[in-house]
Design an enzyme around this catalytic site. Structure first.
Site, mmCIF file in Angstrom:
data_model
loop_
_atom_site.group_PDB
_atom_site.id
_atom_site.type_symbol
_atom_site.label_atom_id
_atom_site.label_comp_id
_atom_site.label_asym_id
_atom_site.label_seq_id
_atom_site.Cartn_x
_atom_site.Cartn_y
_atom_site.Cartn_z
ATOM 1 N N ASP A 103 0.864 -1.161 0.000
ATOM 2 C CA ASP A 103 0.000 0.000 0.000
ATOM 3 C C ASP A 103 0.910 1.222 0.000
ATOM 4 O OD1 ASP A 103 -2.285 1.625 0.369
ATOM 5 O OD2 ASP A 103 -3.206 0.081 1.633
ATOM 6 N N ASP A 205 -2.946 4.586 -2.560
ATOM 7 C CA ASP A 205 -3.979 5.204 -1.729
ATOM 8 C C ASP A 205 -4.420 6.563 -2.300
ATOM 9 O OD1 ASP A 205 -5.311 4.957 0.985
ATOM 10 O OD2 ASP A 205 -4.331 6.899 1.281
ATOM 11 N N GLU A 247 -6.485 3.644 -5.885
ATOM 12 C CA GLU A 247 -7.753 3.843 -5.172
ATOM 13 C C GLU A 247 -8.311 5.196 -5.607
ATOM 14 O OE1 GLU A 247 -9.632 4.289 -0.682
ATOM 15 O OE2 GLU A 247 -7.809 5.307 -1.278
ATOM 16 N N HIS A 321 -10.805 -2.604 3.956
ATOM 17 C CA HIS A 321 -10.664 -2.177 5.359
ATOM 18 C C HIS A 321 -11.437 -0.907 5.680
ATOM 19 C CE1 HIS A 321 -8.025 0.289 3.044
ATOM 20 N NE2 HIS A 321 -7.803 1.073 4.093
ATOM 21 N N ASP A 322 -12.044 -0.264 4.682
ATOM 22 C CA ASP A 322 -12.834 0.942 4.914
ATOM 23 C C ASP A 322 -14.336 0.666 4.847
ATOM 24 O OD1 ASP A 322 -10.507 2.555 4.999
ATOM 25 O OD2 ASP A 322 -10.587 2.943 2.838
HETATM 26 O O1 TEU Z 1 -9.252 5.867 1.911
HETATM 27 C C1 TEU Z 1 -9.737 6.956 1.186
HETATM 28 C C2 TEU Z 1 -10.877 7.573 1.762
HETATM 29 O O2 TEU Z 1 -11.232 8.654 1.315
HETATM 30 C C3 TEU Z 1 -11.575 6.883 2.880
HETATM 31 O O3 TEU Z 1 -11.238 7.532 4.042
HETATM 32 C C4 TEU Z 1 -12.999 6.904 2.630
HETATM 33 O O4 TEU Z 1 -13.340 8.150 2.124
HETATM 34 C C5 TEU Z 1 -13.770 6.686 3.855
HETATM 35 O O5 TEU Z 1 -13.618 5.386 4.299
HETATM 36 C C6 TEU Z 1 -15.193 6.942 3.537
HETATM 37 O O6 TEU Z 1 -15.847 7.199 4.709
HETATM 38 C C7 TEU Z 1 -7.886 5.665 1.979
HETATM 39 C C8 TEU Z 1 -7.618 4.503 2.892
HETATM 40 O O7 TEU Z 1 -8.151 3.349 2.318
HETATM 41 C C9 TEU Z 1 -8.154 4.812 4.244
HETATM 42 O O8 TEU Z 1 -8.007 3.734 5.137
HETATM 43 C C10 TEU Z 1 -7.409 6.004 4.768
HETATM 44 O O9 TEU Z 1 -7.962 6.415 5.991
HETATM 45 C C11 TEU Z 1 -7.461 7.180 3.803
HETATM 46 O O10 TEU Z 1 -7.201 6.799 2.451
HETATM 47 C C12 TEU Z 1 -6.395 8.194 4.150
HETATM 48 O O11 TEU Z 1 -5.128 7.675 3.857
#
Ligand code: TEU
Ligand code: CA
Length: 556
Positions: A103, A205, A247, A321-322
């Site tokens: 990542d 990311d 992403e 994971h989100d």
């Molecule tokens: O996620 C991108 C992101 O915008 C997420 O925070 C998403 O918007 C959120 O889950 C929606 O509510 C990436 C990563 O996958 C995430 O884990 C990180 O927190 C974020 O970037 C910041 O690096």
């Protein structure tokens, strides 16, 4: 066996498996998953047949956002192990035919990164210009009204400097200034350092944010995004056999090929989130999700199949994971848990693209149940609860949103067995283990020849062994049907027909002409079928795939 003589990139026949290191396997009893723990569990992945791992961040980090805030790109966080452990992971995974895709978080770093410390200590240091600084607005407050994803303003004042820095995410995650060529060169050098260590590529990311113009309040897909990605490709990916997946929450079918079209030299594929955001409330977003609606879900997935039909490549997923657990979000995590987990897997894995499995998905892990904000570990839930509370919102209402869509649902520890803490740790886990680990765990699922793991193993094998699964053309069917998801894949006179009842009720389904086929059962979660024609009676969450003569250039 088909596929001989077809020279395609390795990742077009492979399935990825996402590991969230903090929650996968603890090896030393401190309650935090780690790299030696991952190594100890590699046989589980080899047995599933996955071709690569997307490893969520293991770099040195204060863990404000669980590693998505990196303080040293070339060091492993001591909680996760050492650089030697990481090298060992690359070798041990490689020995099992699994590549490690790291990542890469380069839209921002941590406010404890050496660059930021220098930037604050001395405004004339070159590192100062690695970040985005602006003077206060006319009223002395933040320069613009941009909000951080985790709540609060996206600008934080550094009093010693009298200036604000920009952070799309937490204040501990200052955005890097990609306009600065020195910053870009430093990032490219670091990427090559990792690639030279033998990793299989990068998941990038929030990469759609790096071309931003904060003064114009343009963040996603800004004017310089694609020049920066092209430059990155030249500097780091050209001539390497890597996989790169971006992403991109903002990508649309209209912009997708700008990233991954064959003549673009940018990325191999992007994660799009249309099937996720389709269920976010128009104003209140993810905290007030809309009920599941199959035609909406299908429209999003099918649209992307069509959009990347002749060029580009889809990254297929329902979980990460989100996101909440897919069996809770789109299936049935009660009575039909096992069958609906398999149905969802069938629906996704037989599409065209590269599927990604999120840890625990392969045993049908479910959402957990939060009853108290003290149980939240995620900065997003904590930040938004603080805001909601200040607005006078009820805890109960907020909990409903978090239980449906909070990121911690995906982050509860991997459930390996019915041992205390699901076999994840012998210590005190950093986040509560789902109490259902006594029933839902890898050991129990594997003991069942009809378990969810067995179903995934089969689907993953089909992509590796059958060219119609990896490369057949996609044809949508019964698009408006409220209960059934159906499509065909066609290649060289053969047809693979996929039928999935995504409801807890039985349904009688009239097979459309173009979906008719008779032949071999490739996958089934109730009983194998060899005929798709006429009117079929489908059991709740029944899913199957049949392959036989047919298709575009075929006799049928
Ligand atoms: O996620 C991108 C992101 O915008 C997420 O925070 C998403 O918007 C959120 O889950 C929606 O509510 C990436 C990563 O996958 C995430 O884990 C990180 O927190 C974020 O970037 C910041 O690096
Ligand atoms: Ca540990």
């Amino acid at each position: 066996m088909t596929g001989a003589g077809q020279d395609v990139p390795w990742w077009q026949k492979a399935v990825g498996y996402q590991i969230y290191p903090r929650s996968f396997q603890d090896s030393n009893g401190d309650g935090i998953g780690d790299i030696p723990g991952i190594i100890a569990r590699l046989d589980h992945l080899a047995d599933l047949g996955v071709g690569f791992v997307w490893l969520s961040p293991v770099y040195a980090s204060p863990q404000v956002d669980m590693g998505y805030d990196i303080s040293d790109y070339r060091a492993i966080d001591p909680a996760y192990g050492t650089l030697d452990d990481m090298d060992r992971l690359i070798v041990e995974a490689g020995a099992r035919g699994i590549r490690i895709v790291m990542d890469l978080v380069v839209n921002h770093c941590s406010d404890r990164h050496d660059w930021f410390l220098k930037a604050v200590a001395d405004p004339s240091a070159p590192e100062h210009d690695y970040f985005i600084w602006r003077d206060p607005g006319p009223d002395g407050g933040p320069p613009t009204d941009a909000r951080s994803v985790f709540g609060g303003p996206a600008w934080t004042l550094v009093p010693e400097l009298g200036r604000y820095y920009f952070h799309q995410f937490a204040p501990g995650q200052p955005d890097l200034d990609w306009q600065n060529p020195d910053l870009r060169a430093a990032i490219h050098e670091m990427m090559n350092w990792w690639l030279d260590r033998g990793i299989g590529g990068f998941r990038l990311d929030v990469i759609d944010l790096i071309g931003k113009d904060p003064d114009a309040s343009v963040f996603a897909e800004g004017p310089d995004l694609h020049p920066f990605l092209r430059e990155m490709h030249d500097a780091a990916f050209r001539g390497r056999d890597t996989l790169t997946v971006g992403e991109t929450w903002s990508v649309t079918p209209e912009t997708a090929l700008l990233y991954c079209g064959r003549d673009r030299d940018e990325l191999d594929m992007v994660f799009q989130f249309e099937h996720v955001t389709a269920f976010h409330h128009p104003e209140r977003g993810k905290w007030d999700p809309l009920p599941f609606d199959l035609p909406v879900f299908k429209r999003a997935l099918f649209l992307w199949q069509e959009a990347l039909r002749d060029d580009g490549w889809n990254a297929l997923f329902l979980s990460n994971h989100d996101l909440p657990r897919q069996v809770s979000r789109y299936g049935d995590d009660g009575e039909w848990r096992v069958r609906s987990a398999k149905a969802l897997a069938t629906a996704i894995h037989l599409l065209r693209g590269t599927p990604f499995v999120y840890q625990g998905e392969e045993i049908g892990m479910t959402n957990t149940r939060f009853t108290d904000p003290d149980e939240f570990r995620d900065i997003e839930a904590i930040g938004h609860w603080a805001e909601a509370r200040a607005r006078g919102e009820e805890l109960e209402d907020f909990l409903t949103g978090v239980n449906a869509n909070g990121r911690d649902n995906a982050r509860t520890p991997m459930q390996w067995s019915d041992a205390p803490n699901g076999g994840f740790t012998t210590g005190r886990p950093w986040i509560g283990v789902n109490p259902n680990h006594a029933e839902i765990n890898v050991a129990a699922d594997r003991a069942d020849p009809d378990g969810v793991v067995a179903h995934y193993r089969r689907l993953i094998g089909l992509r590796r062994d059958r060219r119609i699964v990896s490369h057949g053309q996609f044809v949508a069917h019964a698009e408006g049907h409220p209960q059934v998801m159906a499509y065909a894949r066609e290649l060289d006179g053969e047809r693979l027909s996929v039928v999935v009842n995504l409801c807890a009720q039985p349904v009688s389904f009239r097979v459309p002409k173009g979906l008719e086929v008779e032949g071999e059962s490739l996958s089934a979660n109730v009983t194998p079928r060899t005929q798709v024609r006429g009117t079929l009676g489908l059991a709740p969450y029944e899913a199957f795939a049949v392959m036989g003569p047919g298709g575009e250039s075929g006799p049928g």
